[in-house]
Design a protein around this motif. Structure first.
Motif, short mmCIF file in Angstrom:
data_model
loop_
_atom_site.label_atom_id
_atom_site.label_comp_id
_atom_site.label_asym_id
_atom_site.label_seq_id
_atom_site.Cartn_x
_atom_site.Cartn_y
_atom_site.Cartn_z
N GLU A 178 -15.87 -1.34 -4.87
CA GLU A 178 -14.86 -2.11 -4.13
C GLU A 178 -14.04 -2.97 -5.08
OE1 GLU A 178 -14.46 -4.97 -0.17
OE2 GLU A 178 -16.36 -3.96 -0.63
N TYR A 179 -12.72 -2.89 -4.92
CA TYR A 179 -11.81 -3.67 -5.76
C TYR A 179 -10.56 -3.96 -4.95
CZ TYR A 179 -9.32 -5.11 -10.05
OH TYR A 179 -8.63 -5.82 -11.02
N SER A 180 -10.27 -5.22 -4.76
CA SER A 180 -9.08 -5.62 -4.02
C SER A 180 -8.70 -7.02 -4.47
CB SER A 180 -9.36 -5.61 -2.51
OG SER A 180 -10.18 -6.71 -2.14
N LEU A 181 -7.63 -7.52 -3.89
CA LEU A 181 -7.19 -8.88 -4.21
C LEU A 181 -8.26 -9.92 -3.91
CD1 LEU A 181 -3.47 -8.97 -3.04
CD2 LEU A 181 -4.33 -9.78 -5.24
N GLY A 205 -11.97 -0.03 -0.47
CA GLY A 205 -11.82 -1.37 0.11
C GLY A 205 -10.60 -2.10 -0.40
N VAL A 206 -9.55 -1.39 -0.78
CA VAL A 206 -8.36 -2.05 -1.35
C VAL A 206 -7.68 -2.95 -0.33
CG1 VAL A 206 -7.96 -0.32 -3.14
CG2 VAL A 206 -6.95 0.01 -0.88
N LEU A 207 -7.92 -2.69 0.95
CA LEU A 207 -7.40 -3.57 2.01
C LEU A 207 -8.52 -4.37 2.65
CD1 LEU A 207 -4.82 -1.16 3.69
CD2 LEU A 207 -4.43 -2.92 1.94
N SER A 208 -9.68 -4.39 1.97
CA SER A 208 -10.83 -5.15 2.45
C SER A 208 -11.14 -4.83 3.91
CB SER A 208 -10.62 -6.65 2.27
OG SER A 208 -11.83 -7.36 2.40
N ARG A 209 -11.26 -3.51 4.19
CA ARG A 209 -11.58 -3.01 5.53
C ARG A 209 -10.58 -3.48 6.59
NH1 ARG A 209 -15.57 -4.22 2.46
NH2 ARG A 209 -17.15 -2.65 2.02
#
Length: 332
Positions: A178-181, A205-209
């Motif tokens: 998982e990697y996102s802002l 998970g780039v949009l955190s689900r």
């Protein structure tokens, strides 16, 4: 469609991948079979080649769904990334992870049959099996490469030390993590290790689900069976704060002339040419929104504005329930 290489030894894939998990088992709410298949077709038609699944997604349902969606497509026109090892019960319960060599070969045999294919492009343990050395698990996949059933080895949610041990047995194509802002723990040690070893990163998970997609509202919370209802970042005590970050990000997106989701995906893609974002689109509408993210160029000023809107560590709550955090290779 832009292309990226998954590490020094991995395949060339589309710069954006399609994550298929949400199309099965209702983990993120209801999904329509016909729409799921249409979404896979739309992704392929747009040039997406990397499709990610797991043999435990819907206890085999996801693989059979993909087999139907991919029927008639040339096998060399797409790449299948498959996770294995997670144990499930008939009541949808979780029973740990099995990375024993004999289990690896068993899981693979079933996946090949369900997917209707002779080989899998990237095969990876979904999580680390604490009872089986990673060298044994990777060694078993290497045997399947030698036998022609697998093309590349990947890893998922493991730490830097495990990456090194696995890579010493056979070159690893990529790590899926998982990697996102709002999930940036990989930047401390894992990402530098990957780059040192020439290993790519597929970011899920780039949009955190959906939390930082720009579409989430508190009114959607608590849907029956939706995994997010058990996730700390979506909990009542954290979600309003986290959505305030999204609103700050929305102002940056509006100034850039794009949507929040597109900006969040573009930010991940901008972190390096060795990173491929996976988008868990269940509908053609969401896929259509995601695809233009690859055309967004973020300047140094844009990146600074994004960092100001969503500072490192600003999100509240873990990305998984507490009991699951111990199985992950990186923290938040």
């Amino acid at each position: 469609m832009q292309k990226r290489n998954l590490g020094t030894n991995g395949p060339v894939v589309s710069a954006l991948g399609l994550g298929a998990m949400g199309m099965s088992q209702g983990v993120y709410g209801h999904s329509e079979r016909a729409e799921s298949i249409a979404t896979v077709h739309a992704a392929l038609d747009a040039g997406v080649t990397l499709i990610d699944t797991g043999d435990f997604y819907g206890m085999g349902h996801n693989e059979m769904l993909l087999a139907e969606a991919l029927r008639g497509r040339p096998r060399d026109s797409y790449q299948l990334s498959v996770k294995f090892g997670a144990l499930r019960g008939p009541d949808h319960s979780w029973g740990g992870n099995d990375g024993r060599p004999e289990a690896v070969k068993n899981f693979l045999a079933y996946s090949l049959n369900r997917l209707g294919t002779d080989y899998i492009d990237i095969y990876r343990p979904a999580r680390l099996d604490p009872a089986t050395p990673i060298e044994e698990t990777v060694g078993a996949v290497k045997e399947m490469i030698d036998a022609g059933f697998v093309r590349h080895i990947g890893l998922s949610e493991v730490d830097a030390a495990t990456i090194r041990r696995a890579n010493a047995v056979h070159p690893i194509a990529d790590l899926q993590i998982e990697y996102s802002l709002i999930s940036r723990a990989v930047e401390d040690e894992i990402l530098p290790t990957l780059r040192e070893l020439g290993i790519g990163l597929t970011a899920y998970g780039v949009l955190s689900r959906g939390l930082i997609s720009g579409h989430w509202t508190t009114a959607r919370a608590g849907a029956d069976g939706d995994f997010r209802g058990m996730t700390p970042r979506f909990s009542a005590e954290n979600v309003d704060h986290n959505l305030s970050l999204v609103e700050a990000l929305r102002r940056v997106a509006e100034a850039k002339g794009c949507t929040v989701a597109q900006l969040a995906i573009a930010w991940v893609a901008a972190q390096g040419a060795d990173i491929v974002p996976l988008v868990g689109a269940r509908t053609r509408e969401r896929l259509s929104e995601a695809l233009p993210a690859l055309d967004i160029t973020l300047t140094a000023d844009d990146l600074a504005d994004i960092e100001k809107a969503v500072p490192l560590g600003a999100a509240r709550g873990d990305r998984y329930p507490t009991a699951m955090m111990t199985t992950l290779g990186a923290g938040n």
